[in-house]
Scaffold this active site. Structure first.
Site, PDB file in Angstrom:
ATOM      1  N   ASP A 138       0.852  -1.187   0.000  1.00 31.44           N
ATOM      2  CA  ASP A 138       0.000   0.000   0.000  1.00 31.44           C
ATOM      3  C   ASP A 138       0.888   1.237   0.000  1.00 31.44           C
ATOM      4  OD1 ASP A 138      -3.237   0.284   0.743  1.00 31.44           O
ATOM      5  OD2 ASP A 138      -2.075   2.104   1.040  1.00 31.44           O
ATOM      6  N   SER A 144     -15.279  -1.021 -11.162  1.00 33.81           N
ATOM      7  CA  SER A 144     -16.320  -0.354 -10.393  1.00 33.81           C
ATOM      8  C   SER A 144     -17.586  -0.179 -11.218  1.00 33.81           C
ATOM      9  CB  SER A 144     -15.817   1.035  -9.964  1.00 33.81           C
ATOM     10  OG  SER A 144     -16.868   1.855  -9.505  1.00 33.81           O
ATOM     11  N   TYR A 185     -12.870   9.016 -12.362  1.00 30.80           N
ATOM     12  CA  TYR A 185     -12.728   7.687 -11.760  1.00 30.80           C
ATOM     13  C   TYR A 185     -13.298   6.594 -12.655  1.00 30.80           C
ATOM     14  CZ  TYR A 185     -13.337   3.975  -8.258  1.00 30.80           C
ATOM     15  OH  TYR A 185     -13.306   2.778  -7.581  1.00 30.80           O
ATOM     16  N   LYS A 234     -22.479   9.504  11.000  1.00 27.26           N
ATOM     17  CA  LYS A 234     -23.296  10.669  11.347  1.00 27.26           C
ATOM     18  C   LYS A 234     -24.288  10.350  12.459  1.00 27.26           C
ATOM     19  CE  LYS A 234     -22.912  12.867   6.803  1.00 27.26           C
ATOM     20  NZ  LYS A 234     -23.624  13.324   5.571  1.00 27.26           N
ATOM     21  N   GLN A 250     -32.113   9.049  -3.670  1.00 21.90           N
ATOM     22  CA  GLN A 250     -31.181   8.297  -4.506  1.00 21.90           C
ATOM     23  C   GLN A 250     -31.176   6.831  -4.085  1.00 21.90           C
ATOM     24  OE1 GLN A 250     -30.524  10.951  -2.344  1.00 21.90           O
ATOM     25  NE2 GLN A 250     -28.412  11.580  -2.734  1.00 21.90           N
TER      26      GLN A 250
END
Length: 320
Positions: free
Chosen positions: A30, A114, A145, A196, A216
């Site tokens: 990494d 993805s 991306y 949150k 969404q």
């Protein structure tokens, strides 16, 4: 002999753990300092390297049979919408790894793509139309991306066609679970909502900001299902890109409902319509995956989210 890139990240760390538990040798790479990895294991050979530099790829791929490329500069919508050039530079990682894999005769190569590769025209309204693999073309993916992921998929295809390198590609759909990013701007929706609401509960101030209108729709895949799917794809004979995601679809508001129930609190939702929101609806068509592997990701969202929330809450409680 396995090389796992992005090993200090969320999915990479879980994959390293699985491979080590099978008794395999793992070289874990990494770009982050090892102390900043989400999971690290003494049994692995852990290295901090920048794989955008080709000479560093040459160093770490000696004696390796299987490459699992999970390395990328990425995050949730709040990150990728504002860092398009940085996300596209991840193409250097895949390029360098593929070139070195070809030179060294690597046995098999996995690339983590993805759902952001899918053409935007299929995701503009709230009607749920599961995305099948062919929907990536004609191409108009998420800017930055998504284009990098789609281009890197094509590189994998052509390295097989031109050089005989056995490549495998899975298109991830919103993976979640513990030991990953939950704060700082790179987190995705499940971790962000868990954070949150956990903070709201700890602080006793029961309100949160919600990006967009909450309508969404997304599907979210539990991390253990993701790891199992990666192994299925890498071990299978199919060389084309294949979806790896859950077919269970919820709105962001419904995701908040689930986390509220787990946390035992109700929060006021302050909708920020100017915040990054991504596409209106996205979910995975798993028809091809089921045909190829006789299975699909099936962990119920409520089960995985409860485990994720408990982990995020405990992490926050340590800091409060």
């Amino acid at each position: 002999m396995h090389l796992v890139t992005g090993a200090g990240g969320f999915i990479g760390g879980h994959l390293v753990k699985y491979l080590l538990n099978q008794g395999d040798f793992v070289r874990a790479i990494d770009i982050k300092p090892i102390n900043n990895w989400y999971q690290r294991f003494d049994k692995a050979e852990n290295c901090t390297l920048d794989l955008t530099k080709s000479e560093q790829c040459n160093e770490v791929m000696k004696d390796i049979k299987y490459v699992w490329n999970l390395a990328a500069d990425m995050g949730g919508m709040g990150y990728i919408e504002k860092n398009k050039a940085a996300c596209m530079l991840s193409v250097l990682i895949n390029t360098n790894l593929l070139m070195t894999a070809k030179q060294l005769g690597i046995q098999r190569y996995f690339f983590s793509s993805s759902a952001c590769v899918y053409a935007q025209e299929h995701q503009l309204n709230l009607e749920i139309i599961p995305l099948k693999e062919s929907d990536a073309y004609p191409a108009m993916p998420e800017d930055g991306y998504g284009w990098e992921k789609l281009f890197s998929e094509r590189m994998c295809r052509h390295f097989w066609e031109d050089y005989g390198l056995e490549t495998r590609v899975a298109r991830f759909h919103n993976v979640y679970g513990p030991f990953g990013t939950y704060d700082g701007g790179r987190e995705k929706a499940p971790a962000a909502i868990c954070r949150k609401i956990a903070r709201a509960k700890i602080a006793g101030k029961h309100e949160i900001e919600v990006w967009g209108d909450g309508q969404q729709k997304r599907s979210f895949m539990w991390i253990d299902d993701c790891v199992r799917g990666i192994l299925e794809v890498m071990g299978g004979d199919y060389r084309g890109p294949v979806n790896l995601g859950s077919a269970e679809t919820v709105s962001i508001n419904e995701l908040i409902d689930i986390v509220e129930d787990i946390a035992g609190v109700k929060v006021k939702r302050n909708y920020n319509l100017k915040a990054p929101q991504g596409v209106r609806a996205r979910t995975s068509d798993n028809t091809l995956f089921r045909e190829l592997y006789g299975w699909e990701p099936d962990t119920q969202l409520k089960i995985g989210i409860e485990k994720t929330y408990r982990w995020v809450y405990d992490e926050l409680a340590k800091k409060s």
